[in-house]
Design a protein around this motif. Structure first.
Motif, PDB file in Angstrom:
ATOM      1  N   VAL A 127       0.635  -1.230  -0.097  1.00 59.71           N
ATOM      2  CA  VAL A 127       0.146  -0.035   0.033  1.00 59.71           C
ATOM      3  C   VAL A 127       0.986   1.106  -0.025  1.00 59.71           C
ATOM      4  CG1 VAL A 127      -1.959   1.224   1.132  1.00 59.71           C
ATOM      5  CG2 VAL A 127      -1.655  -1.219   1.453  1.00 59.71           C
ATOM      6  N   PRO A 128       1.262   1.671  -1.267  1.00 61.35           N
ATOM      7  CA  PRO A 128       2.274   2.573  -1.364  1.00 61.35           C
ATOM      8  C   PRO A 128       1.684   4.060  -1.354  1.00 61.35           C
ATOM      9  CG  PRO A 128       2.143   1.829  -3.186  1.00 61.35           C
ATOM     10  CD  PRO A 128       1.095   1.078  -2.602  1.00 61.35           C
ATOM     11  N   ILE A 129       1.914   5.000  -0.684  1.00 60.84           N
ATOM     12  CA  ILE A 129       1.562   6.288  -0.777  1.00 60.84           C
ATOM     13  C   ILE A 129       2.426   7.450  -0.623  1.00 60.84           C
ATOM     14  CG2 ILE A 129      -0.713   5.868   0.015  1.00 60.84           C
ATOM     15  CD1 ILE A 129      -0.291   7.333   2.568  1.00 60.84           C
ATOM     16  N   GLY A 130       3.847   6.843  -0.712  1.00 62.00           N
ATOM     17  CA  GLY A 130       5.097   7.836  -0.686  1.00 62.00           C
ATOM     18  C   GLY A 130       4.874   9.254  -1.861  1.00 62.00           C
ATOM     19  N   VAL A 131       5.261  10.374  -1.176  1.00 54.77           N
ATOM     20  CA  VAL A 131       5.307  11.635  -2.185  1.00 54.77           C
ATOM     21  C   VAL A 131       6.708  12.519  -1.952  1.00 54.77           C
ATOM     22  CG1 VAL A 131       4.284  13.881  -2.515  1.00 54.77           C
ATOM     23  CG2 VAL A 131       2.883  11.877  -1.820  1.00 54.77           C
ATOM     24  N   GLY A 132       7.299  12.469  -3.219  1.00 52.99           N
ATOM     25  CA  GLY A 132       8.578  12.900  -3.377  1.00 52.99           C
ATOM     26  C   GLY A 132       8.540  14.509  -2.955  1.00 52.99           C
ATOM     27  N   GLY A 133       9.758  14.755  -2.024  1.00 49.15           N
ATOM     28  CA  GLY A 133      10.380  16.136  -1.697  1.00 49.15           C
ATOM     29  C   GLY A 133       9.396  16.616  -0.606  1.00 49.15           C
ATOM     30  N   VAL A 134       8.622  15.835   0.105  1.00 51.46           N
ATOM     31  CA  VAL A 134       7.931  16.437   1.372  1.00 51.46           C
ATOM     32  C   VAL A 134       8.640  16.574   2.680  1.00 51.46           C
ATOM     33  CG1 VAL A 134       5.671  16.027  -0.051  1.00 51.46           C
ATOM     34  CG2 VAL A 134       6.461  14.341   1.601  1.00 51.46           C
ATOM     35  N   GLU A 135       8.414  17.497   3.499  1.00 55.62           N
ATOM     36  CA  GLU A 135       8.741  17.570   4.745  1.00 55.62           C
ATOM     37  C   GLU A 135       7.691  16.501   5.572  1.00 55.62           C
ATOM     38  OE1 GLU A 135       6.409  21.366   4.277  1.00 55.62           O
ATOM     39  OE2 GLU A 135       7.448  19.864   3.121  1.00 55.62           O
ATOM     40  N   ILE A 136       8.209  16.452   6.946  1.00 51.95           N
ATOM     41  CA  ILE A 136       7.422  15.643   7.706  1.00 51.95           C
ATOM     42  C   ILE A 136       6.007  16.172   7.867  1.00 51.95           C
ATOM     43  CG2 ILE A 136       8.493  16.423   9.889  1.00 51.95           C
ATOM     44  CD1 ILE A 136       7.942  13.636  10.972  1.00 51.95           C
ATOM     45  N   ALA A 137       6.096  17.692   8.127  1.00 50.45           N
ATOM     46  CA  ALA A 137       4.992  18.540   8.232  1.00 50.45           C
ATOM     47  C   ALA A 137       3.837  18.189   7.319  1.00 50.45           C
ATOM     48  CB  ALA A 137       5.217  19.905   8.402  1.00 50.45           C
ATOM     49  N   ALA A 138       4.007  17.875   6.128  1.00 50.20           N
ATOM     50  CA  ALA A 138       3.023  17.510   5.237  1.00 50.20           C
ATOM     51  C   ALA A 138       2.132  16.439   5.645  1.00 50.20           C
ATOM     52  CB  ALA A 138       3.748  17.130   3.801  1.00 50.20           C
ATOM     53  N   TRP A 139       2.943  15.500   6.021  1.00 56.40           N
ATOM     54  CA  TRP A 139       2.157  14.072   6.473  1.00 56.40           C
ATOM     55  C   TRP A 139       1.165  14.422   7.708  1.00 56.40           C
ATOM     56  CZ3 TRP A 139       0.659  10.588   3.146  1.00 56.40           C
ATOM     57  CH2 TRP A 139       1.524  10.468   2.088  1.00 56.40           C
ATOM     58  N   LYS A 180      -0.800  16.100  11.184  1.00 56.06           N
ATOM     59  CA  LYS A 180      -1.971  16.828  11.362  1.00 56.06           C
ATOM     60  C   LYS A 180      -1.751  18.105  11.055  1.00 56.06           C
ATOM     61  CE  LYS A 180      -5.876  16.963  14.581  1.00 56.06           C
ATOM     62  NZ  LYS A 180      -6.559  16.375  15.719  1.00 56.06           N
ATOM     63  N   GLY A 181      -2.601  18.829  10.061  1.00 58.38           N
ATOM     64  CA  GLY A 181      -2.793  19.896   9.750  1.00 58.38           C
ATOM     65  C   GLY A 181      -1.896  20.106   8.339  1.00 58.38           C
ATOM     66  N   GLY A 182      -1.319  19.209   7.952  1.00 59.42           N
ATOM     67  CA  GLY A 182      -0.384  19.177   6.833  1.00 59.42           C
ATOM     68  C   GLY A 182      -1.220  18.818   5.259  1.00 59.42           C
ATOM     69  N   TYR A 183      -0.973  18.841   4.232  1.00 54.98           N
ATOM     70  CA  TYR A 183      -1.426  18.852   3.035  1.00 54.98           C
ATOM     71  C   TYR A 183      -1.865  17.367   2.665  1.00 54.98           C
ATOM     72  CZ  TYR A 183       2.333  18.178  -0.336  1.00 54.98           C
ATOM     73  OH  TYR A 183       3.306  17.972  -0.839  1.00 54.98           O
ATOM     74  N   LEU A 184      -0.846  16.520   3.217  1.00 54.56           N
ATOM     75  CA  LEU A 184      -1.082  15.075   2.820  1.00 54.56           C
ATOM     76  C   LEU A 184      -1.818  14.394   4.204  1.00 54.56           C
ATOM     77  CD1 LEU A 184       2.465  14.442   1.303  1.00 54.56           C
ATOM     78  CD2 LEU A 184       0.104  14.506   0.298  1.00 54.56           C
ATOM     79  N   TYR A 185      -2.401  14.966   5.297  1.00 54.51           N
ATOM     80  CA  TYR A 185      -2.760  14.230   6.219  1.00 54.51           C
ATOM     81  C   TYR A 185      -4.163  13.478   5.824  1.00 54.51           C
ATOM     82  CZ  TYR A 185      -4.358  13.415  11.063  1.00 54.51           C
ATOM     83  OH  TYR A 185      -4.780  12.738  12.427  1.00 54.51           O
ATOM     84  N   ASP A 186      -4.851  14.189   5.066  1.00 54.92           N
ATOM     85  CA  ASP A 186      -6.174  13.746   4.792  1.00 54.92           C
ATOM     86  C   ASP A 186      -5.987  12.358   3.798  1.00 54.92           C
ATOM     87  OD1 ASP A 186      -7.495  15.634   5.945  1.00 54.92           O
ATOM     88  OD2 ASP A 186      -8.177  16.798   4.427  1.00 54.92           O
ATOM     89  N   LYS A 187      -4.712  12.604   2.982  1.00 53.59           N
ATOM     90  CA  LYS A 187      -4.690  11.481   2.006  1.00 53.59           C
ATOM     91  C   LYS A 187      -4.432  10.251   3.066  1.00 53.59           C
ATOM     92  CE  LYS A 187      -0.962  10.007  -1.131  1.00 53.59           C
ATOM     93  NZ  LYS A 187      -1.783   9.602  -2.393  1.00 53.59           N
TER      94      LYS A 187
END
Length: 224
Positions: free
Chosen positions: A70-82, A84-91
């Motif tokens: 189940v791969p959902i990795g995203v290139g170039g992102v900081e931990i804050a993106a994943w 709570k409050g980050g733009y990938l948290y909903d993903k």
């Protein structure tokens, strides 16, 4: 075995070349299973990932007979993106909820991230705080699977720190695994810092990917 994988580019499809699993390996994406091959569906990049190699190695070691990724990795992102409050948290939370609804519970959750936070000079305390919200995203939905954290901070743009590594990020990753019994230390990929491992200085060659996968096999064996 079900492996949930995420983080930044080295958790995604940004490696050199492509790899076709030899064994029974599947790629989960948006509720469906597909025969797995590089590049994995659901993560960014168009090259190779570490995860298909890891799946084959786990089967070769007779740890399991088949693997679903189940791969959902995203290139170039900081931990804050994943976090709570980050733009990938909903993903992240939506993928967890979908898996839970379908009864596909990960056996292991594997995290490889830290290079961008090296560039951003994220503090140890902030990295820990952010990751705790990522951990809670799983635990709040009743997913208690062990989470593996790779020791990962190396970036060639940070060689002013002598070796390109970030002690704050490394210490944070290690401290998290000491603080929580449900977290475990993955491979130390900061040690894979030679040209034969990372031909572009950041992403892994086939040699680097094999070594990365071997590191995850050893880490998983320790916590089984």
């Amino acid at each position: 075995m079900v492996l949930f994988t995420f983080g930044q580019s080295n958790s995604a499809n940004h490696g050199v070349g492509k790899y076709q699993p030899e064994h029974q390996v599947y790629n989960y994406f948006e509720g469906r299973l597909y025969p797995s091959s590089d590049p994995l569906i659901g993560a960014t990049g168009y090259g190779a990932s570490v995860w298909n190699r890891l799946a084959d190695k786990l089967i070769d070691e007779k740890i399991t007979t088949k693997v679903t990724l189940v791969p959902i990795g995203v290139g170039g992102v900081e931990i804050a993106a994943w976090a709570k409050g980050g733009y990938l948290y909903d993903k992240l939370t939506q993928t967890i909820a979908q898996l839970k609804e379908q009864g596909l519970i990960p056996d292991y959750i594997l995290w490889h991230q830290g290079e961008t936070d090296n560039i951003k000079n994220t503090s140890k305390e902030e990295y820990i705080r952010q990751f705790e919200t990522i951990r809670e995203a799983f635990r709040s939905q009743g997913i208690e699977s062990p989470i593996g954290i790779a020791i990962a901070s190396y970036h060639p743009e940070c060689i002013d720190s002598e070796d390109g590594n970030d002690s704050q990020i490394r210490e944070a990753q290690q401290a998290l695994c000491k603080k929580y019994s449900d977290l475990f230390i993955g491979p130390d990929t900061d040690k894979l810092n030679k040209a034969l491992h990372r031909p572009d200085g950041v992403h892994f060659s086939h040699i680097g990917l094999d070594a990365h996968a071997d590191g995850w096999v050893k880490a998983i064996k320790k916590v089984r």
